[in-house]
Each structure stands twice: as structure tokens, then as C-alpha cells.
Enzyme design. Structure first.
Site, mmCIF file in Angstrom:
data_model
loop_
_atom_site.group_PDB
_atom_site.id
_atom_site.type_symbol
_atom_site.label_atom_id
_atom_site.label_comp_id
_atom_site.label_asym_id
_atom_site.label_seq_id
_atom_site.Cartn_x
_atom_site.Cartn_y
_atom_site.Cartn_z
ATOM 1 C CG HIS C 96 -2.026 1.380 1.268
ATOM 2 N ND1 HIS C 96 -1.825 1.655 0.603
ATOM 3 C CD2 HIS C 96 -1.558 2.189 2.524
ATOM 4 C CE1 HIS C 96 -2.936 3.119 1.194
ATOM 5 N NE2 HIS C 96 -2.610 2.890 2.366
ATOM 6 C CG HIS C 98 -0.251 7.869 1.507
ATOM 7 N ND1 HIS C 98 -1.121 8.649 2.103
ATOM 8 C CD2 HIS C 98 -0.758 6.464 1.231
ATOM 9 C CE1 HIS C 98 -1.973 7.511 2.591
ATOM 10 N NE2 HIS C 98 -1.689 6.357 2.328
ATOM 11 C CG ASP C 121 4.433 -4.767 -21.449
ATOM 12 O OD1 ASP C 121 3.681 -6.054 -22.101
ATOM 13 O OD2 ASP C 121 5.344 -4.161 -21.594
ATOM 14 C CG HIS C 172 -6.686 5.290 1.284
ATOM 15 N ND1 HIS C 172 -7.472 4.517 2.118
ATOM 16 C CD2 HIS C 172 -5.604 5.731 1.848
ATOM 17 C CE1 HIS C 172 -6.492 4.521 2.889
ATOM 18 N NE2 HIS C 172 -5.119 4.944 2.249
ATOM 19 C CE1 TYR C 229 9.232 -8.316 -21.512
ATOM 20 C CE2 TYR C 229 10.009 -9.564 -19.284
ATOM 21 C CZ TYR C 229 9.898 -7.884 -20.343
ATOM 22 O OH TYR C 229 10.631 -7.425 -19.777
#
Lengths: 239, 239, 239, 239
Positions: C96, C98, C121, C172, C229
Site C-alpha cells: 500500500h 501514497h 504488460d 486514499h 517474455y
């Protein structure tokens, strides 16, 4: 080594252009004048900054423009530098960059408006865009004519080069100067910072402006006869 | 080690893509051609840049595309590189990146307009967006067709690949080339810088443009028969 | 040290968030799941990244959420992480942040549109904004409800969490996941990069889009059953 | 050395302003208050950050403003700092910067709107722009009046300085404070981050906003009486 101090400072300022993020690859150049000796030291043309040494700086006679020391070709912008040293009294250093935000204003053909005290601390009003060159001026003696366009514009608009130590060449980028190469570098750093601030400010408020009395206050507290910024009581009114 | 110089330069340029801020994670790749030996060295597919060594570069035969040295799979974009080396004479290096500003123009399907001398020093006019691929070209032999779209577009518009060492693939990103891997890298750095300058300039003035005679002057003073930029008197007209 | 490998990787990924420019101060957190042991390791709450060590990671029981090792309080976002591990099969790491551009899209309440192959991708389509929380959901069990809003939105829109390893919480910021903490970190780096690309692209062309067959091609060549790939012939369809 | 701890922390925070990218050249300054001794330590005026040492910090009497230790002139903004310490109870550190995004909002004369939880974690609502100074206030005792404009604005709008540890001076830049110099620095870093987030968000959605109950939740979980962020159970409601 002759002209050692001058060559060392000019070399250092050219290297600082890269470290300060003002120049990329071999773009940009800095020079310094020794007024007592009447010589200008400048970056060699197209040399990568990691290969710059004081010995590789090129020293030219201010009046004739002939090389008096150094084995390399001087910067392709040398004629611009020489013209500015001859035309503007009090210059000891000149910096030319393609720094992103100042160059964006130059490419847009827009002055950098004075929108805050950061700007007013260094530049006494909007940073001007100088006049375009004619096709003839571009074809013949282009680099000297770049300098002529700057000095013409300052003369026409009665701008004092020691109060406005920068000019934007349209479609090109900024030339910045000062009492020494180090001061020219500081002004180039300040120019890029205030150009970025101005662009961001205009995004938020296209009609932003700084009241004239605040501009006056900030320029004078740093550069006026009663300046009180910094450790010297009375600074000279020099860029 | 066979092909040692080529593999060392290609490895170094792949690592420089990260250091120069042009690539993130395993995106982007660089290759180099040895025209005398008829071989191309390229980055292995999906390998993190800290794990790149000259030994891990993959060397392929230019004509057949078969691996002649190296134990890893070559970059998934290898077929694009090989097509460009075969179609465009004079190329010694190719760089593909997803660098932010150049890729933004590619994703927007907009040419990077020539708005200043920084651009004109490297690219002779607007950097083109090549044609879209058809669904069939994407489904079958996608990477080679990416190269075909570039060479088709240059042929159709009569663009000289040595005067315009870059192309934007729409919705994808730039391919950039040069006479050597190092020159391709420099052009990729220049492309990202002028793309950023162009975006900032367009924010300030959506109708900005550079007069044609200034574009001509700047490209020619660096790349024309009478070039006077840098330490070589007469540079070849090579990217 | 119990759970040593897990704690070391989680610690390293938390530190990488800062190095990669995705987090500032004590914002952001990363966790990892050991599915065999049924435990989750996560960053302690409000600890500066220079003070993070593997020993300071907090280990919790996946089902009960009780701390099974570690003397510090776990991240305030722990309940979000635990909910996602329980609801989405195949997750081994969650990040998580910001980070600036992804958070700007979250604050704007706009999906990150798929505008290019860089995006395709990593993410199979637009990165979704999940539903708003009600005042009651914010007041009571806020962090768990943040996770519920993510899983609700994925269920309602039939989005496969292994094809779309990221979600934007409105007002958020992003939650990003992967098969391991390291993969979650790579996806978070990719998310920030494609968010920046998207914002710049929209400045240049507000109606830009990527053809569906190109999205399909790029996602499948990296994640599909015939992926080609990277160095593994057939990758699992895992984030 | 007298006042050693205070001078060391103030020196460190002034240096961190540069490292955190919040200040350029000699712009910006930080100070700290020792409330028991009734003294303020502040950066000397116009000194380059590489020349800053704890010994060079200037210590002044809080009430009289006279220098009690140090051989250099204090920052030209000292009178602003002293006024804020006297007017706002609970301050232990003040930071003034010209950081790019926060200054752009100040130059634009626009509040930094609270658009997300990153903002709400640090600032309880929109960061205010304080009133303009009159020409008389600029001409006479400018720096003290800058502080007066801040405290006037907070009084008029009933803003609690410990809930809103920052103010934007129009056409100038931010002043930021906290319970200590280190906390003021953290708030200045947060201010610049949320200003950048806000500008990017407004580009994507000019009418973005954060629901009031989310602002309330995030500010209180970090700063309220039942705060549960970080390692202390009940934090004081201090900036």
C-alpha cells in the site's frame, strides 16, 4: 598554469551545471571574465562534462576573440558570450543552459512572470523574451547576433542588466549572468526554480500576479543600498 | 570472449538506460551491430539490469536471426531491432525505452513537434508517429511488424533515418537509433528531454513553433557538411 | 529467528518503497503471506523506514489476526491486508502506498485508463476505483471495510484479482498485490509509472485509448499460457 | 557549548531542508524553541547549507529578540518566527521553505484543498492562504507583519494552530510548524507532498473533494484522543 584561478572556476561551474540538473549531455556552457587581464575562459565545444578539466578550458582575448590559450575549439556559443561581456558592464560570468522550465518559457515565447518573492529576490520584474532573429541574422554570424538581440532588447526596453541578470532567447533558451561565474550559476539555478514555480502557479491561477510593492521590497532587501539579507550589511547592487 | 567489445558496449548502454532514468524494472532494451561480422548483440529478455553482464548479452546473426552466442533468450523486441538494422543503412545501435515524456507522446498518438533548438540539434523536424498495426499484424509476427510499420512510415513520408534517428510507435513508445549503441543512447536521452520540453511548452503556448530557418541552422551546425559544433571540423551526416 | 525468510523479504520490500520513491515519511506499508504456515508478516505502525529491521516485522495469524510474533503494533492498515489475503486466492504479497500519480487518480476518483503497452504488460485493462465507504463503514472497522470495498468491487465487476493486481481506494490511494512481496512491489512500481504516463498522455490527448487487440497481445505475451517474455517459456497466469 | 542540543537539532533540520528537496541555494530556514530557557535558535542569514554548523546557529531571546549567542546575523525572517512562537502556544519548531508545489499554491493565492487521506493525516482541512499585507505593512517591519498576517488569519477564521500546522503567505510561500523542529520538518515534507498530490488531482478532476467523515477519521486516528496510529497508544493532540 596561466589564468589558473579563472580556468578552475569556469571548469567547476560547467561541471555544476550538470550536477544542478540544468544541463544534459554536452548542452549548456559557462564562461568567466578576468577584467584586469581582459580575457574570457569558456568551455570547449561538445566535450562531455566528465572530460572537463581546468586545462581544457579555452581562454580568449576579450576584444579580439582570438584564442590566447588552450588546444581545443571554444564553445560554439562563444560569440554570444563575448558580445555580452563587451556590451554589459559589470559582468564576470555567463551561463547558458537548456534547463527544462526556463527553456519551455523561451520556446513558448513567453516572459517568466514575477509571481512571487522567490522571483523578486533575484530578478527585478518579468524575465524578458528577446526579439527574434531575422533569417539573415541566423544565416550569418548567428551566435554574435544572438547576443545582439539580447542587448538590443535590453536597450529598447531600458532594462538594467544588473537588475535583470537573465534573458530568454525565443525558441532557444536562457542566457544568465552575474558578477562572477559562481553568481551566474546561482542565478541560473534561481531562474530554473522560478520558471518551474511560475508554470505550476499558472496552472492553478492563470491570472496570478505579485503586487508591485512586494517585488520592490524583496529585490531591495537583497540588492538595494540598504540591503539586509545575508552577512554583509550593504551589498553592491550587482547581480 | 567472442564479440567482446560489442557485448561490453551493449551491456553498458543497457545499464545506462536505467541510470539515465529512461527505463524502469526490465522495460527497455538496447542492441548493437557489428557490420563487419554481421552480428547483433542484444539484451536478454526480462533480466533485471543489476544482473546484466557482457557475457549474458545474446548475439544473433543479422541475416538469419539465429543465436550465434549466449545461453539466454534474446529480448522479446529482437525482431524489431533486426528489421531496422536490415532496412536502414548506417545504423550501429538501437535503443527502445518506455521513457515517460516520449512515451506519453506515443500514447497520445502525437508527433513531438520541433519547438526549439534543443530539438533541432538532434532531430531534423517533428519526431513522427508511425502507422498503427492491423489486428493481423499484431496477432502474427508482432515484433517484426512493429519494425515494418516504422520503415513503411519513413518510406511513405520520405524521412531520412539518419536525419531523424527516432520514431514513436503509437500506444507503445519510442525506438531510437544511431551510428553506435552510445550514439543511440545519447539520442534517446535527447528525445526524452525534448519531449519534456515540448509538453511544458505546449502547456504555456499551444501554438508554439520554431521558425524553419532556425531548425535548419541548428541541425546543420551540428550535422551538416560545414558543421562547426564539437571538436571535429567536418562531421559526417550520421545520427 | 522464526519466520526469518518471510520477515526479511517483507522488511526489504518496505525499505524499497522508500528507495523507489513510492513512499514518504512513514506512509505506505508492505506485507507478505506464508500460505503453508498461515501467517502474514507486516510493517510495524508509524516506524521510520531507517529503523526497520526483519526483527521488527510483526507476524500475525492469517485467520484470527492475532500477533504470533513481534513486540510492536502492526500497521494500522493490517485489517485491509488480512481481508485481501483471505478473499483473493493466490496472493503472496500486498503493498500500500501514497505514490504521487496513482494517488492523484485515486483522489480524483478516476480509473487509470489503459493507454499503452507499458500498462498492458502489467494490468489487464483500466485500474479500477473501488466504491466509496459509507459513513458507518468509516466509523466502525474502517480498515477492514477498506478491504471489503475492494473485494466487493472486484466481485460486482467480475474483475479477476490475478489479472488486475491493483485497486484505487477513492480519496486514499492504491493497494497493489502479487504472488510474492517482491512481485507486489514490482506491480506498485509499474502502477506509479503507468499512472504518470496516463496523466501526461491525457494532457496531450484527452481522448487517447489503446486498441483492445494490442492490450490483449501485450498482457498475454507476458502472462498468458503461451507467454514468451522473460526466460521462462510458459509462465503461470499469476500477478 | 551553550544551548548545544537545540543548536544541533536546528542545524540538522536546516540541512535536511536541502536533502529533502524543499530548499534551493540559501532559501528557506528553520528554527527551534527551548521553552524552558526562553530562547530560539535559527539559521544565520544567507549562509550556504554546506557551511552550516551547530556553532553558527544564532540564539535569540524569545521575548526581546536580542541575540544571546552567535556571531552571525540571524535569518532575515527571524521576526516572523519570533512572532509565531509568541502567539501560538505549543510550538517548538518552525520551518519556512520555497518548496515548489506549496509555493505554487501560495503564489496562486489558492488554499491547498484537502483531497485525500494523505492530507487528512497531517492537516485538519484545507491549508489556508493568509491575508495580503498592506503596502504600509510591507514597507515597515515586513517580516514581523508576515507573522501578524498569519496569526490574524488564524484568529479570524478560528483555526487551531495545532490542528493546522501550516499557512501559505500569498505570493511568498509556506510557514510550517510543530512541537519540535523535527516535527515541523515532517509537516513541511508532508505539506509539499500533499500540495503536489492536490495539483495533480485537480488536473484530473477540478471538482475533486474528500468526504468530511473521511477527513475526520484520518485526522483523529493519528491525532485524536483515541489515536491508534504509531507505537504510542494515546498521542497528544499536538502537531
Amino acid at each position: 598554469m596561466r589564468f589558473q584561478d579563472l580556468k578552475e572556476e569556469v571548469c567547476r561551474v560547467n561541471q555544476e551545471l550538470i550536477r544542478a540538473g540544468l544541463a544534459t549531455l554536452t548542452w549548456g556552457n559557462a564562461s568567466g571574465l578576468d577584467p584586469a587581464l581582459g580575457v574570457v575562459a569558456i568551455k570547449p565545444s561538445g566535450v562531455h562534462w566528465t572530460d572537463l578539466t581546468p586545462e581544457r578550458m579555452v581562454v580568449l582575448d576579450l576584444e579580439t576573440g582570438t584564442v590566447v590559450e588552450g588546444g581545443l575549439k571554444p564553445s560554439s556559443d562563444t560569440a554570444t558570450h563575448l558580445h555580452l561581456y563587451r556590451a554589459f558592464a559589470g559582468l564576470g560570468g555567463i551561463v547558458h543552459t537548456h534547463s527544462a522550465y526556463a527553456t519551455a518559457f523561451a520556446q513558448a515565447g513567453r516572459e517568466i512572470p514575477c509571481l512571487g518573492t522567490t522571483h523578486a529576490d533575484h530578478f527585478y520584474g518579468n524575465v524578458p523574451v528577446v526579439r527574434e532573429l531575422s533569417p539573415g541574422e541566423v544565416a550569418d554570424d548567428y551566435e554574435r547576433n544572438t547576443g545582439v538581440a539580447i542587448t538590443d532588447t535590453f536597450a529598447t526596453r531600458a532594462i538594467h542588466p544588473l537588475h535583470m541578470p537573465a534573458a530568454l532567447c525565443p525558441g532557444h533558451g536562457p542566457f544568465v549572468w552575474g558578477a562572477s561565474p559562481g553568481t551566474a550559476l546561482e542565478n541560473a539555478i534561481a531562474l530554473e526554480a522560478v520558471a518551474k514555480l511560475a508554470l505550476l502557479t499558472l496552472e492553478l491561477n492563470p491570472s496570478a500576479m505579485l503586487p508591485a510593492h512586494v517585488l520592490e521590497k524583496h529585490f531591495q532587501r537583497k540588492h538595494g543600498p540598504n540591503a539586509y539579507y545575508g552577512q554583509q550589511a550593504h551589498r553592491e547592487t550587482k547581480p
